[in-house]
Design a protein around this motif. Structure first.
Motif, mmCIF file in Angstrom:
data_model
loop_
_atom_site.group_PDB
_atom_site.id
_atom_site.type_symbol
_atom_site.label_atom_id
_atom_site.label_comp_id
_atom_site.label_asym_id
_atom_site.label_seq_id
_atom_site.Cartn_x
_atom_site.Cartn_y
_atom_site.Cartn_z
ATOM 1 N N ILE A 17 -50.240 -21.155 -29.207
ATOM 2 C CA ILE A 17 -49.032 -20.637 -29.059
ATOM 3 C C ILE A 17 -47.729 -21.435 -28.225
ATOM 4 O O ILE A 17 -46.988 -22.337 -28.887
ATOM 5 C CB ILE A 17 -48.882 -19.562 -28.565
ATOM 6 N N ILE A 321 -45.144 -15.506 -26.178
ATOM 7 C CA ILE A 321 -45.706 -15.017 -27.401
ATOM 8 C C ILE A 321 -45.099 -14.152 -28.578
ATOM 9 O O ILE A 321 -44.841 -14.496 -29.978
ATOM 10 C CB ILE A 321 -47.068 -13.659 -27.308
ATOM 11 N N LEU A 325 -43.580 -15.809 -32.830
ATOM 12 C CA LEU A 325 -43.307 -14.965 -33.485
ATOM 13 C C LEU A 325 -42.525 -14.781 -34.208
ATOM 14 O O LEU A 325 -42.002 -15.290 -35.864
ATOM 15 C CB LEU A 325 -43.754 -13.385 -33.509
ATOM 16 N N ASN A 334 -49.655 -15.569 -38.225
ATOM 17 C CA ASN A 334 -48.886 -15.977 -36.375
ATOM 18 C C ASN A 334 -49.114 -14.402 -35.432
ATOM 19 O O ASN A 334 -49.864 -13.765 -34.974
ATOM 20 C CB ASN A 334 -48.162 -16.206 -37.061
ATOM 21 N N CYS A 338 -50.922 -13.606 -32.168
ATOM 22 C CA CYS A 338 -50.101 -12.427 -31.632
ATOM 23 C C CYS A 338 -50.562 -11.196 -31.349
ATOM 24 O O CYS A 338 -50.440 -10.880 -29.762
ATOM 25 C CB CYS A 338 -48.617 -13.041 -32.659
#
Length: 389
Positions: A17, A321, A325, A334, A338
């Motif tokens: 991330i 996080i 997204l 993804n 997350c």
């Protein structure tokens, strides 16, 4: 040991991330920019800035405090009051190194990296029996005496060892070829750090099983081989100073960015000819000194400060996080990354009890400062008649 393994696994999606976010947002605003992306409002950036600032104010003195304890062990001084003096020296040295510029800071950190590696190799290689005992203890009675509560609390504290994503996010603006280099640095540094930490953690665990006390801020001293103790303690101290360098770097860039954006007075946005935010560095040093003096006067525990810092960064990880997204798209991969990361963060935060109020207060304070700043800006806007005149 279960907590160490859990944290290493939990950090894998965070590497991905932060690598993607760092590549996309190459700005000195760093993690605060991620907060703005997540919420879509400028107040989120201000709240994240205040939360980070409040976290650095505790985390950097706590890190220097640990280094101060090792200094006292090295020269044979009592922890009180000499730990306070040595802690102050570490804070001053870290600030001065940053004032000398990014190249000097990078050189010190590179040397420190090799010293850390050498230190861990020496400790682990000199205690192969403890390394084996640590591994054996994990498999002899897996899960015995390990409750969910203790696992979560232990993991929350260990997160401290892996903090650093936020510091590099503030230096992304200074990377060459960030598209390629930022993800590469994240992954390589994590792999190296995880390997070293796990080797050392198994050895420490073995020492604990065998009855060797390794508690306290300078607990590793008990594992240093005879005859090399003083030299290796110097290694530890230099490594801690270098670690403090990176934290001081992140804090100064945050303060500089806040001055540039108007959250703090524009006075903080000044830099030297080489781009070093000298005013931010010096002012933050004063803040660190005040915090460490208060902690010393009230006889605070260093692990309590570490816990506060860890929980604050977990909250900021949640922000990152969600920003990931929103910015990278909602593909199945993804979303899965997350969800897994958010679940880990939520579980870890349950181990801090009422201390979670601290980041909540800082976030609210940031939002209040932004609202006040916005009102002042609107009052300064000229009216229609004034514009015509």
């Amino acid at each position: 040991m279960f907590s160490w393994i859990l944290v290493v696994v939990a950090m894998l999606p965070m590497v991905y991330i932060f690598g993607r976010l760092g590549r996309r947002y190459t700005t000195a605003a760093g993690l605060t920019r991620y907060a703005e992306v997540e919420v879509g409002r400028e107040w989120a950036s201000d709240s994240a800035s205040i939360l980070l600032w409040g976290t650095y104010c505790i985390g950097i003195p706590a890190l220097a405090w640990i280094g101060g304890a090792y200094v006292c062990e090295l020269v044979g001084l009592s922890q009180r009051p000499w730990a306070l003096v040595s802690t102050g020296v570490i804070l001053v040295v870290s600030t001065v190194v940053n004032l000398l510029g990014a190249r000097i800071t990078s050189l010190v950190n590179t040397v420190s990296l090799w010293m850390i590696g050498a230190l861990i190799v020496v400790i682990v290689a000199s205690h192969p029996d403890l390394l084996g005992a640590g591994v054996t203890a994990l498999f002899d009675a897996p899960g015995e005496g390990v409750g969910l509560r203790s696992l979560v609390v232990g993991s929350g504290l260990i997160v401290w060892a892996f903090l650093g994503w936020e510091n590099m996010s503030f230096s992304a603006e200074e990377f060459e070829d960030p598209e390629r280099n930022i993800p590469r640095v994240y992954w390589l540094s994590f792999a190296l750090v995880a390997f070293m930490y796990l080797a050392l953690a198994f050895t420490v665990n073995g020492a604990q099983v065998r009855g060797t006390s390794i508690s306290g801020a300078s607990g590793l001293v008990a594992l240093l081989p005879g005859g090399l103790g003083a030299g290796l303690l110097v290694f530890i101290i230099v490594a801690i100073v270098a670690n403090a360098n990176s934290w001081v770097l992140g804090a100064s860039r945050l303060t500089y960015s806040a001055g540039r954006s108007g959250l703090l007075p524009n006075w903080f946005a000044r830099t030297t000819r080489t781009g070093t935010p000298d005013r931010a560095l010096v002012c933050m040093l004063v803040v660190y000194g005040i915090v460490i003096l208060l902690a010393w006067l009230f006889d605070s525990r260093v692990d309590a400060l570490v816990g506060i810092v860890s929980q604050d960064f977990i909250v900021l990880y949640v922000v990152s996080i969600i920003a990931f997204l929103r910015s990278e798209g909602r593909s199945a991969l993804n979303i899965g990354i997350c969800v897994a990361s958010l679940a880990v963060c939520a579980i870890l935060l349950t181990g801090f009890d009422w201390w979670v109020l601290y980041p909540a207060v800082l976030i609210a304070l940031g939002a209040a400062i932004h609202a006040r700043r916005t009102r002042r800006a609107s009052l300064r806007q000229p009216t229609v008649n004034e514009k015509e005149q």
